[in-house]
Design a protein around this motif. Structure first.
Motif, mmCIF file in Angstrom:
data_model
loop_
_atom_site.group_PDB
_atom_site.id
_atom_site.type_symbol
_atom_site.label_atom_id
_atom_site.label_comp_id
_atom_site.label_asym_id
_atom_site.label_seq_id
_atom_site.Cartn_x
_atom_site.Cartn_y
_atom_site.Cartn_z
ATOM 1 N N LEU A 173 7.739 -2.584 -0.740
ATOM 2 C CA LEU A 173 6.846 -3.672 -0.350
ATOM 3 C C LEU A 173 6.575 -4.548 -1.564
ATOM 4 N N GLY A 174 6.501 -5.848 -1.356
ATOM 5 C CA GLY A 174 6.222 -6.744 -2.471
ATOM 6 C C GLY A 174 5.597 -8.034 -1.998
ATOM 7 N N GLY A 175 4.864 -8.673 -2.886
ATOM 8 C CA GLY A 175 4.234 -9.931 -2.544
ATOM 9 C C GLY A 175 3.949 -10.755 -3.775
ATOM 10 N N LYS A 176 3.646 -12.032 -3.541
ATOM 11 C CA LYS A 176 3.380 -12.946 -4.638
ATOM 12 C C LYS A 176 2.151 -13.774 -4.303
ATOM 13 N N TYR A 177 1.240 -13.878 -5.274
ATOM 14 C CA TYR A 177 0.053 -14.717 -5.131
ATOM 15 C C TYR A 177 -0.173 -15.460 -6.439
ATOM 16 N N SER A 178 -0.068 -16.757 -6.366
ATOM 17 C CA SER A 178 -0.223 -17.590 -7.544
ATOM 18 C C SER A 178 0.794 -17.152 -8.607
ATOM 19 N N TYR A 179 0.328 -16.685 -9.781
ATOM 20 C CA TYR A 179 1.230 -16.267 -10.843
ATOM 21 C C TYR A 179 1.448 -14.753 -10.862
ATOM 22 N N LEU A 180 0.882 -14.034 -9.905
ATOM 23 C CA LEU A 180 0.978 -12.579 -9.878
ATOM 24 C C LEU A 180 2.017 -12.130 -8.855
ATOM 25 N N THR A 181 2.796 -11.127 -9.247
ATOM 26 C CA THR A 181 3.774 -10.514 -8.350
ATOM 27 C C THR A 181 3.519 -9.014 -8.326
ATOM 28 N N GLY A 182 3.379 -8.464 -7.141
ATOM 29 C CA GLY A 182 3.112 -7.031 -6.998
ATOM 30 C C GLY A 182 4.197 -6.344 -6.193
ATOM 31 N N ILE A 214 8.373 3.619 -2.671
ATOM 32 C CA ILE A 214 8.380 5.077 -2.567
ATOM 33 C C ILE A 214 9.717 5.544 -2.007
ATOM 34 N N ILE A 215 10.114 6.746 -2.380
ATOM 35 C CA ILE A 215 11.292 7.417 -1.823
ATOM 36 C C ILE A 215 10.873 8.829 -1.434
ATOM 37 N N TYR A 216 11.120 9.186 -0.185
ATOM 38 C CA TYR A 216 10.727 10.502 0.312
ATOM 39 C C TYR A 216 11.948 11.194 0.911
ATOM 40 N N SER A 217 12.104 12.504 0.625
ATOM 41 C CA SER A 217 13.213 13.289 1.142
ATOM 42 C C SER A 217 12.743 14.148 2.304
ATOM 43 N N PHE A 218 13.291 13.886 3.497
ATOM 44 C CA PHE A 218 12.994 14.742 4.646
ATOM 45 C C PHE A 218 13.679 16.099 4.499
ATOM 46 N N LYS A 219 14.834 16.111 3.847
ATOM 47 C CA LYS A 219 15.578 17.357 3.685
ATOM 48 C C LYS A 219 14.805 18.343 2.812
ATOM 49 N N ASN A 220 14.265 17.850 1.690
ATOM 50 C CA ASN A 220 13.525 18.720 0.766
ATOM 51 C C ASN A 220 12.015 18.687 0.992
ATOM 52 N N ARG A 221 11.567 17.785 1.903
ATOM 53 C CA ARG A 221 10.139 17.622 2.177
ATOM 54 C C ARG A 221 9.356 17.398 0.873
ATOM 55 N N TRP A 268 8.299 14.164 -2.241
ATOM 56 C CA TRP A 268 8.339 12.800 -2.751
ATOM 57 C C TRP A 268 9.269 12.747 -3.951
ATOM 58 N N ILE A 269 10.254 11.870 -3.900
ATOM 59 C CA ILE A 269 11.214 11.755 -4.997
ATOM 60 C C ILE A 269 10.712 10.795 -6.054
ATOM 61 N N ASP A 270 10.138 9.672 -5.620
ATOM 62 C CA ASP A 270 9.749 8.665 -6.597
ATOM 63 C C ASP A 270 8.679 7.765 -5.986
ATOM 64 N N THR A 271 7.727 7.348 -6.807
ATOM 65 C CA THR A 271 6.701 6.390 -6.423
ATOM 66 C C THR A 271 6.510 5.403 -7.569
ATOM 67 N N GLN A 272 6.445 4.120 -7.241
ATOM 68 C CA GLN A 272 6.305 3.108 -8.287
ATOM 69 C C GLN A 272 5.312 2.032 -7.851
ATOM 70 N N TYR A 273 4.412 1.682 -8.774
ATOM 71 C CA TYR A 273 3.487 0.559 -8.623
ATOM 72 C C TYR A 273 3.821 -0.459 -9.717
ATOM 73 N N GLN A 274 3.841 -1.722 -9.350
ATOM 74 C CA GLN A 274 4.204 -2.732 -10.331
ATOM 75 C C GLN A 274 3.364 -3.988 -10.109
ATOM 76 N N LEU A 275 2.822 -4.536 -11.211
ATOM 77 C CA LEU A 275 2.063 -5.777 -11.164
ATOM 78 C C LEU A 275 2.466 -6.603 -12.376
ATOM 79 N N VAL A 276 3.000 -7.789 -12.107
ATOM 80 C CA VAL A 276 3.509 -8.652 -13.169
ATOM 81 C C VAL A 276 2.824 -10.013 -13.064
#
Length: 396
Positions: free
Chosen positions: A366-375, A379-386, A388-396
């Motif tokens: 998911l991503g969005g842009k407001y004025s000069y900010l980009t967020g 997430i990546i989730y494995s149903f096979k292994n049940r 969470w593989i990776d989670t990332q938050y980003q604000l620029v």
């Protein structure tokens, strides 16, 4: 970042850390530079260099970076000519699997030349040619030089609505081997012939759907048959540098069904509504070998592969790619992707990928842009292994 003038721009990123566990500085340099000389001579540099083979495992920004096995840094020059292009490249590879990099090949240099198709014999035939010269250098182990020349001829035909395309290619390779022993060299050559044929017919019909505010809709159905033959070659004394050195024997026929639905309105122009492609390959001379041109091997019939794309609305699209095994294994791979995009405002990508007995993962971006900010939230989730593989938050 810089863009000093037209034809001169670049982006560079440098990160460094004093790692007490390693007892030395660790760093990464990534950058791109593009520059144009004399109107059409283009210089391009793409650098991705790390100080040690564990750097991306420890500091990679996502799962893809952390699982990289190889990074490449290259500089190349492009020179276009009339209906042809010459490229000369120097490339440095860093193997991230082993600590020492002395046995990893580098390209010093890599030159390629290819032409567009040009007519011959009063435009009855069309031909093109490509050539490739690579010097594989490394500090330890045998070194190689490989010259490849590939001429190709095509013959397009049409008869009563049937379209045919016949083509023939010759893969000629010459190797120069600089062996480990001093003053010990050898020269080898390999020739392979490839013949291909394709036949298709197109059924087209137009519909007027102004009542649904869609406009003119065109339905195009195209069944197609492809034949491929690659001659058997002996690889005795031929070095195995990369997969291009082994072009396996092939004698197959591929049949496919394709349907395309498009619309056209004077206000919006042309637009694709849906795409459906289904295909399967059959081995005429026996079991199918491993190949990138189809999925599934070891039997005469390959997997049935299908691709479906739907453009549901202006900003929403859905796609599916699936492979079905016809020998009792069922669905071997599938990938579903749903996209929603509002340019410069918001986007959402949801994908699910499945490989039988290997992985079953869902990916949300998911991503969005407001004025000069980009967020961004990912997430990546494995149903096979049940798990969470990776989670990332980003604000620029």
């Amino acid at each position: 970042r810089y863009a000093l003038k037209e034809g001169l721009k670049g982006t560079w990123d440098f990160a460094i850390i004093d790692d007490k566990e390693y007892e030395h500085w660790r760093y990464q340099l990534k950058g791109k530079h593009e520059q144009t000389f004399f109107k059409d001579l283009r210089l391009k540099t793409n650098i991705d260099y790390v100080s040690d083979y564990r750097y991306l495992v420890d500091f990679g920004e996502n799962v893809q970076e952390q699982s990289e096995n190889l990074v490449k840094s290259s500089t190349y020059i492009e020179k276009p000519f009339n209906n042809s292009l010459l490229t000369v490249e120097g490339a440095y590879f860093r193997n991230l699997v082993v600590k020492e990099n002395d046995t990893t090949f580098k390209y010093y240099p890599h030159a390629t030349f290819f032409t567009n198709y040009f007519p011959v014999f009063q435009k009855m035939l069309y031909a093109d040619i490509s050539a490739d010269l690579i010097n594989f250098y490394r500090e330890r182990g045998e070194k190689y030089s490989r010259l490849s020349i590939e001429p190709r001829v095509q013959l397009p035909l049409s008869w009563n609505g049937l379209n045919f395309l016949l083509s023939g290619s010759l893969y000629e390779k010459i190797y120069y081997v600089n062996k480990v022993a001093p003053d010990d060299t050898a020269t080898e050559n390999l020739a392979t012939v490839k013949l291909e044929g394709a036949a298709n017919v197109q059924f087209m019909r137009n519909y007027n759907l102004d009542s649904l505010r869609i406009g003119m809709v065109q339905s195009l159905i195209r069944p197609q048959i492809n034949y491929s033959f690659i001659s058997n070659s002996s690889y005795t004394d031929i070095p195995l540098i990369d997969p291009y050195d082994r072009i396996g024997k092939l004698n197959t026929i591929t049949y496919s069904f394709n349907h395309y639905l498009n619309t056209f309105t004077p206000q919006t122009g042309g637009k694709e509504l849906s795409l459906l492609e289904v295909s399967q390959t059959y081995g005429l001379s026996g079991r199918l070998p491993l190949s990138d041109t189809y999925k599934g091997y070891g039997d005469r019939f390959s997997d049935v592969t299908g691709r479906l794309t739907l453009f549901l609305q202006k900003n929403i699209s859905y796609s599916n790619e699936t492979a079905l095994n016809v020998h009792g294994l069922g669905m071997t791979t599938t990938k579903n992707v749903l996209r929603y995009v509002l340019p410069e405002i918001y986007y959402m990508n949801i994908s699910q990928s499945y490989t039988k007995d290997v992985a079953n993962q869902v990916y949300l971006d998911l991503g969005g842009k407001y004025s000069y900010l980009t967020g961004r939230y990912r997430i990546i989730y494995s149903f096979k292994n049940r798990d969470w593989i990776d989670t990332q938050y980003q604000l620029v």
